[in-house]
Each structure stands twice: as C-alpha cells, then as structure tokens.
Design a protein around this motif. Structure first.
Motif, mmCIF file in Angstrom:
data_model
loop_
_atom_site.group_PDB
_atom_site.id
_atom_site.type_symbol
_atom_site.label_atom_id
_atom_site.label_comp_id
_atom_site.label_asym_id
_atom_site.label_seq_id
_atom_site.Cartn_x
_atom_site.Cartn_y
_atom_site.Cartn_z
ATOM 1 N N MET A 5 34.891 67.957 25.759
ATOM 2 C CA MET A 5 33.600 68.625 25.187
ATOM 3 C C MET A 5 33.026 69.895 25.717
ATOM 4 N N MET A 6 33.262 69.769 27.147
ATOM 5 C CA MET A 6 32.613 70.755 27.815
ATOM 6 C C MET A 6 33.396 72.166 27.962
ATOM 7 N N PRO A 7 32.750 73.410 28.037
ATOM 8 C CA PRO A 7 33.229 74.507 28.444
ATOM 9 C C PRO A 7 34.226 74.664 29.317
ATOM 10 N N PRO A 8 35.480 75.142 29.162
ATOM 11 C CA PRO A 8 36.367 75.367 30.545
ATOM 12 C C PRO A 8 35.733 75.684 31.683
ATOM 13 N N LEU A 9 34.811 76.512 31.661
ATOM 14 C CA LEU A 9 34.140 77.114 32.986
ATOM 15 C C LEU A 9 33.331 75.848 33.615
ATOM 16 N N MET A 10 32.974 74.870 33.132
ATOM 17 C CA MET A 10 32.398 73.692 33.501
ATOM 18 C C MET A 10 33.288 72.862 34.470
ATOM 19 N N SER A 11 34.678 73.219 34.336
ATOM 20 C CA SER A 11 35.595 72.214 35.130
ATOM 21 C C SER A 11 35.449 72.515 36.702
ATOM 22 N N ASN A 12 35.622 71.562 37.384
ATOM 23 C CA ASN A 12 35.736 71.696 38.713
ATOM 24 C C ASN A 12 37.232 71.492 39.340
ATOM 25 N N ALA B 22 15.052 73.816 48.066
ATOM 26 C CA ALA B 22 14.797 74.338 46.877
ATOM 27 C C ALA B 22 16.332 74.983 46.411
ATOM 28 N N ILE B 23 16.305 75.155 45.120
ATOM 29 C CA ILE B 23 17.302 75.924 44.345
ATOM 30 C C ILE B 23 16.974 76.994 43.503
ATOM 31 N N THR B 24 17.516 78.044 43.351
ATOM 32 C CA THR B 24 17.104 78.993 42.409
ATOM 33 C C THR B 24 17.903 78.731 41.200
ATOM 34 N N GLU B 25 17.067 78.726 40.065
ATOM 35 C CA GLU B 25 17.482 78.128 38.788
ATOM 36 C C GLU B 25 17.353 79.275 37.760
ATOM 37 N N GLY B 26 16.593 80.472 37.811
ATOM 38 C CA GLY B 26 16.392 81.334 36.888
ATOM 39 C C GLY B 26 17.609 82.103 36.213
ATOM 40 N N GLY B 27 18.648 82.236 37.089
ATOM 41 C CA GLY B 27 19.881 82.815 36.628
ATOM 42 C C GLY B 27 19.784 84.327 36.132
ATOM 43 N N TRP B 28 20.272 84.634 35.282
ATOM 44 C CA TRP B 28 20.413 85.908 34.639
ATOM 45 C C TRP B 28 19.243 86.678 34.407
ATOM 46 N N GLN B 29 18.365 85.885 33.642
ATOM 47 C CA GLN B 29 17.167 86.469 33.258
ATOM 48 C C GLN B 29 16.225 86.698 34.475
ATOM 49 N N SER B 30 16.259 86.207 35.370
ATOM 50 C CA SER B 30 15.194 86.156 36.585
ATOM 51 C C SER B 30 15.732 86.866 37.667
ATOM 52 N N ALA C 286 18.159 86.283 45.779
ATOM 53 C CA ALA C 286 18.028 87.095 44.718
ATOM 54 C C ALA C 286 18.029 86.041 43.680
ATOM 55 N N GLY C 287 18.885 85.055 43.776
ATOM 56 C CA GLY C 287 18.915 84.087 42.735
ATOM 57 C C GLY C 287 20.056 84.051 42.315
ATOM 58 N N MET C 288 21.211 83.341 42.664
ATOM 59 C CA MET C 288 22.608 83.823 41.970
ATOM 60 C C MET C 288 23.367 82.244 41.536
ATOM 61 N N VAL C 289 22.624 81.199 41.547
ATOM 62 C CA VAL C 289 23.008 80.051 41.083
ATOM 63 C C VAL C 289 23.442 80.028 39.568
ATOM 64 N N ASN C 290 24.478 79.300 39.426
ATOM 65 C CA ASN C 290 24.993 79.204 38.200
ATOM 66 C C ASN C 290 24.563 77.683 37.958
ATOM 67 N N VAL C 291 23.440 77.533 37.222
ATOM 68 C CA VAL C 291 22.717 76.197 36.998
ATOM 69 C C VAL C 291 23.643 74.964 36.357
ATOM 70 N N PRO C 292 24.385 75.324 35.251
ATOM 71 C CA PRO C 292 25.131 74.088 34.888
ATOM 72 C C PRO C 292 26.302 73.692 35.640
ATOM 73 N N ARG C 293 26.662 74.732 36.271
ATOM 74 C CA ARG C 293 27.762 74.315 37.499
ATOM 75 C C ARG C 293 27.447 73.843 38.679
ATOM 76 N N GLY D 15 25.586 73.626 25.400
ATOM 77 C CA GLY D 15 26.894 73.734 25.216
ATOM 78 C C GLY D 15 27.724 74.812 24.206
ATOM 79 N N PHE D 16 27.047 74.694 23.195
ATOM 80 C CA PHE D 16 27.465 75.662 22.087
ATOM 81 C C PHE D 16 27.570 77.061 22.615
ATOM 82 N N ASP D 17 26.704 77.483 23.192
ATOM 83 C CA ASP D 17 26.241 78.882 23.360
ATOM 84 C C ASP D 17 27.335 79.370 24.612
#
Length: 549
Positions: A101-108, A302-310, A326-333, A403-405
């Motif tokens: 059910m998860m997008p392929p980008l979530m695969s490890n 601490a972990i940066t979680e703002g992603g693209w918007q921040s 700068a904050g380059m963490v992919n939060v879902p992954r 998930g849909f997005d």
C-alpha cells in the motif's frame, strides 16, 4: 564586556565546519576535483563520529555519486535491509500496514543498516588519504567576517572561566580563513543560526519544524536477532498527545537500534518525550525482543522535519549551508544522510567552479539551484505534505492523504495537494499548562526502561565544568516567570538528558542548568516557548562520545 583577543590565522581555500556526512562529502569532492586545493574540516567532537547520532538506514545514492567504488574501499555498509515492516500500535496489540500500500519511494530495498558514526569515521579516512586536514576536538565558536561576507571561523578556543573571563590557561584559538566556508553543523547549528538570521535566509520559507530522536543500542538474545530487519511503528504510546513513532533496526553482532521520535510541535507542556520512549519499550512486541538483552548506549538529537517548505536559501556571501544545517530530511522515509552527502558534493562543485573562475567570497548560486532543482529537491518535494497533514489534522489524515499525495507524486512528479502549510513554529505550538492535564507516565523499571540520568551515563557525555555554560539565557527571569508560571516548567520534561530543573517552590523557585549532562540535542533551543534558551558550542571535545551509533 568581552575582552579583546589577538589570534593567529591560517588560510585555506575552503573551510568546512562539521565532520558529518555533508561536510566530509564536500571535503572529499573538493580534493577529487583539485588535489592542490587546501581544505580543512573542523569537528567539535572528541573524534570524528563522536557526535553523530542517526537511525540509520542509509540509502547509498549519496555514496554512489561521491565514491562509486565505496564497496571496494571498505565502507562499513555491511548489513543490507532484508525485511521492511510497518505497524500502528495499540497499548497491547498492533495492526500491520501492508508494504504494497505504500508508495515505492518508501521502500528500503537496496538500503543498509549502518552506524553513521562509523560511516563518518571511514569517510574521514578517505578524506585524509586525499590530503584533507581533519581536526577533531575543534569547536567553532565564532564567525569571521570580511565586510559583508563570511571569511572564516574561530576554532579551538579553550580555558575561559565560568563567567566568561579569560582564565590562567586560556588558549585563544585560531582564525581559519577560507575563500569559502561551508557549514555542515547539523540540526540547529549555532553558526548556521547566525548566518540564517544575518542574511535573512529563511525569509521566504515556512518555519522549520523539528522532532526529537532518541536512540538506544541493545545487545539481544541471538535467537531473536534478524540481521537486516527494519521495523517502524506509529501510534501508542503517544496517541493524541504528540506525533511521532519508533524504529527498530537489526544490525550485525546481535545488536539492534531501538529509537523513538517525537514531533516537537506538541501542544501539551506535560508531554515528556523521554518517558514516552521508555514506555514504548514495554509494548509486548518490543519487550519480548529486548527481554534478556542489555542496553549498550544511549543518545538523543533533534531532527529537521520541515522539508521542502522550510528549506531556507542555502547560500550566503562566502559560504553555504549543507545537509541538516539547512534541513534536508525526507520525513516519511526518516532519511537525510543521502541528501547530506549529495549537498556536500554539490557545494564542493560550486565552490570549485567559483575558485577556478577567480571568484572569492561570492554567493554560490549554482549550489542553491542544484539543491532545489536536482535530486535533493525532487526527493523533498514529492513528500512535502506528509508532515503538515500530520501536524494539522492528525495521524490518520497523514497516512491516508499523505499516502495518496506521495503515490501520485511518485508516478507523475506532481503533488495533487499542492504545498500544505506547517503553520506555527514548534515553540509557538506549546500551550499554557492551564489548558492541559499532567500525564501519568509509568516509572522506569531499570530493566527495559531507565531514568534519564542513568541513561545519560550511557552516552559517555563529559563537559569540563570550569568553562562557561554553553546553554545561556537571554533573560534570567524568564524561566521562572514564564516557563514555570505559565507552562509548569516544560524544560524539565522536554530535555532528554535532565539538564533543566526547577528547585524550590513559590517565590523561592529558581532555575538550574546542569549543562554537564547535555547531549547536544538542541531541543531546548527549539521548544522553549519563550525562545529564551540559546544553545552554543562548548569547548572542543566536550559532549557525548557515541560508540557505534
């Protein structure tokens, strides 16, 4: 008033602050491009890797781009991911989320369970073999300016008295100047904060968002050990109090990483992220795994979680922000190390081109463009709505809507939900205690769960007590008058190392900072409702000494 200090200076082509994956990637790439460039990397930890704390399941795309032959070079990526599971927890049970059910980008698939501290130690060896000067134990306490541009840093200052005056054994440190200064300090770095504020780099960005990540390394019963197993959870014990989740990664040598992340935008000041982590380990699924094992080490960051918007503007006159600065963490992954490496490589290429063209102290526009339009930007843009949906509408909305997005973005490159807003900063999200009730957390049992001070001993943290406290207050009256009176002292709960406490009651209450305990997570600098606590770097070599983390 600060005393005037005379310092010697050294000139380099490029000065890099931080021997993390971003800084070391930049150093390696610079020497690959031109072996004659003079490059220095300054690291505040006692050794490279001492302050590196990360999950970590590493996507090797960054290493592939930097050193395609990393396997032949002996990179410590020894445990490929063999299974990938995700659960939503209740207090006693669990519900599995099918990976299909998860997008392929979530695969490890294709990723590796690693100690990023050990990866950075190996990267430092590669850098030194190329001629990079790597200096651990060298905290960078100040920026050096030449007009409007950043021209260097002050590093290696030791021996100040607790009141900030110069002590008998004072060493003034040195000015290390460069044609370019690259800041790879990680999350909420003290120098990075200064340049972001000075140059207004975040003027067009959303507020940066953060999580607090806590991690223990365990040795477990060999019969329960499954090298390459990756497990993530959401839900219990956080419930509606806060967002976040856990990870359990089986590395080699019968060891597992057990980690817990709490999003710092929670409203209830009574939330205690550390005790939530300890409570999590009593879930039947986790308790069964850890029973009979032993905790080896502990840490928090601490972990940066703002992603693209921040994402702020990543360049300024004379330098650039790398990776988590700068904050380059992919939060879902739950991944940022690959982007840190890619950012270091891109910054090195931009600096090299500028130096070759005779441009010194310029603004490296090519780097900022590459961050936004290249692989890093693509990685962050397609997951950009997961975190704000979670923050504003809860876990279910994030799982379904996010998930849909991500599914659509993964297939088409287009996000149907546009770009959702994060809203308030994490500090501003905290509400007065009068709106909430205290939370009754179970007492640690000393077997699966531990009190904070006992666990801090397993971070092997040490600070020279005669130096000035590296945790300072803008106004010494604020902790009691605002933090305690209005919010019932959340600093005594959000810190995962027991640094802050209130002693006495009523008019006799006073605020105590036990800076010796600090593991450099910087949560206080982020979450303090009044933004009155400022984290600065202590003298070099001080802080945690993480082994195999």
């Amino acid at each position: 008033m600060a005393e005037a200090v005379e310092r010697e200076s050294m000139e380099y082509d490029v000065v890099i602050v931080g021997a993390g994956p971003a800084g070391l990637s930049a150093a390696i790439r610079l020497k690959q491009l031109d072996a004659d460039l003079n490059v220095v990397v300054l690291e505040k930890g006692s050794e490279v890797g001492a302050h590196i704390l990360s999950g970590a399941v590493l996507d090797p795309v960054g290493l592939d781009a930097l050193m395609p032959d990393w396997k032949d070079r002996g990179a410590p990526l020894n445990v490929p991911v063999t299974s990938d599971k995700f659960y939503v927890l209740g207090e006693e049970g669990r519900v599995g989320v099918p990976t299909a059910m998860m997008p392929p980008l979530m695969s490890n698939h294709g990723a590796y369970i690693v100690s990023m501290g050990n990866v950075c130690r190996w990267m430092a060896e590669q850098a030194e073999a190329l001629g990079v000067e790597v200096f651990p134990g060298m905290a960078c306490s100040e920026l050096v300016f030449d007009g409007d541009r950043v021209a260097g840093v002050v590093a290696g200052e030791f021996g100040k008295n607790p009141d900030g005056t110069i002590g008998d054994g004072y060493e003034p440190g040195m000015e290390l100047r460069g044609k370019y200064v690259l800041l790879g300090e990680g999350v909420r770095g003290s120098l990075s904060k200064q340049v972001i504020a000075k140059y207004g780099l975040d003027a067009d960005a959303e507020p940066q968002k953060y999580g607090l990540g806590m991690k223990e390394l365990w040795e477990i019963d060999p019969a329960k050990h499954k090298p390459g197993s990756v497990l993530h959870t959401m839900g219990w014990p956080l419930g509606s109090n806060a967002g976040g989740g856990s990870f359990i990664y089986h590395l080699d040598n019968n060891q597992v990483y057990v980690g817990f992340v709490v999003h710092l935008n929670y409203k209830n000041p009574y939330v205690n992220p550390y005790l939530s982590f300890q409570q999590f380990k009593h879930h039947p699924m986790v308790a069964e795994l850890l029973e009979g094992g032993k905790r080896v080490s502990y840490g928090a960051r601490a972990i940066t979680e703002g992603g693209w918007q921040s994402l702020p503007r990543t360049v300024f006159p004379g330098g650039a922000l790398l990776g988590c600065a700068a904050g380059m963490v992919n939060v879902p992954r739950i991944k940022g190390n690959h982007n840190a490496m890619l950012s270091g490589k891109a910054a090195a290429e931009a600096a090299y081109e500028a130096i070759q063209a005779g441009r010194e102290g310029d603004v490296l526009e090519a780097y900022d463009t590459e961050v936004r339009d290249g692989a890093i930007g693509k990685d962050l843009k397609r997951v950009r709505n997961v975190k704000p949906l979670w923050s504003n509408y809860g876990l279910t909305a994030s799982l379904v809507g996010g998930g849909f997005d991500m599914w659509v973005a993964n297939v088409t490159g287009w996000n149907p939900l546009g770009t959702r807003s994060h809203g308030k900063s994490d500090a501003a999200s905290t509400e007065p205690a009068s709106k909430h009730k205290p939370i009754d957390y179970p007492k640690p049992d000393g077997k699966l769960s531990f009190d904070r001070l006992t666990n801090v001993a397993f971070s092997f943290t040490n600070h020279e007590e005669s130096q000035p406290a590296h945790l300072t207050l803008k106004n010494p009256d604020v902790p009691v008058e605002i933090d305690l009176r209005q919010y019932d002292g959340p600093s005594s709960r959000y810190c995962p190392a027991g640094v802050y406490e209130f002693v006495g009651e009523g008019d006799d209450a006073r605020f105590v900072i036990n800076f010796q305990n600090c593991v450099h997570c910087k949560t206080c600098d982020i979450k303090d409702p009044a933004q009155n606590i400022v984290w600065t770097t202590p003298q070099g070599g001080d802080g945690p000494n993480y082994p195999n983390m």
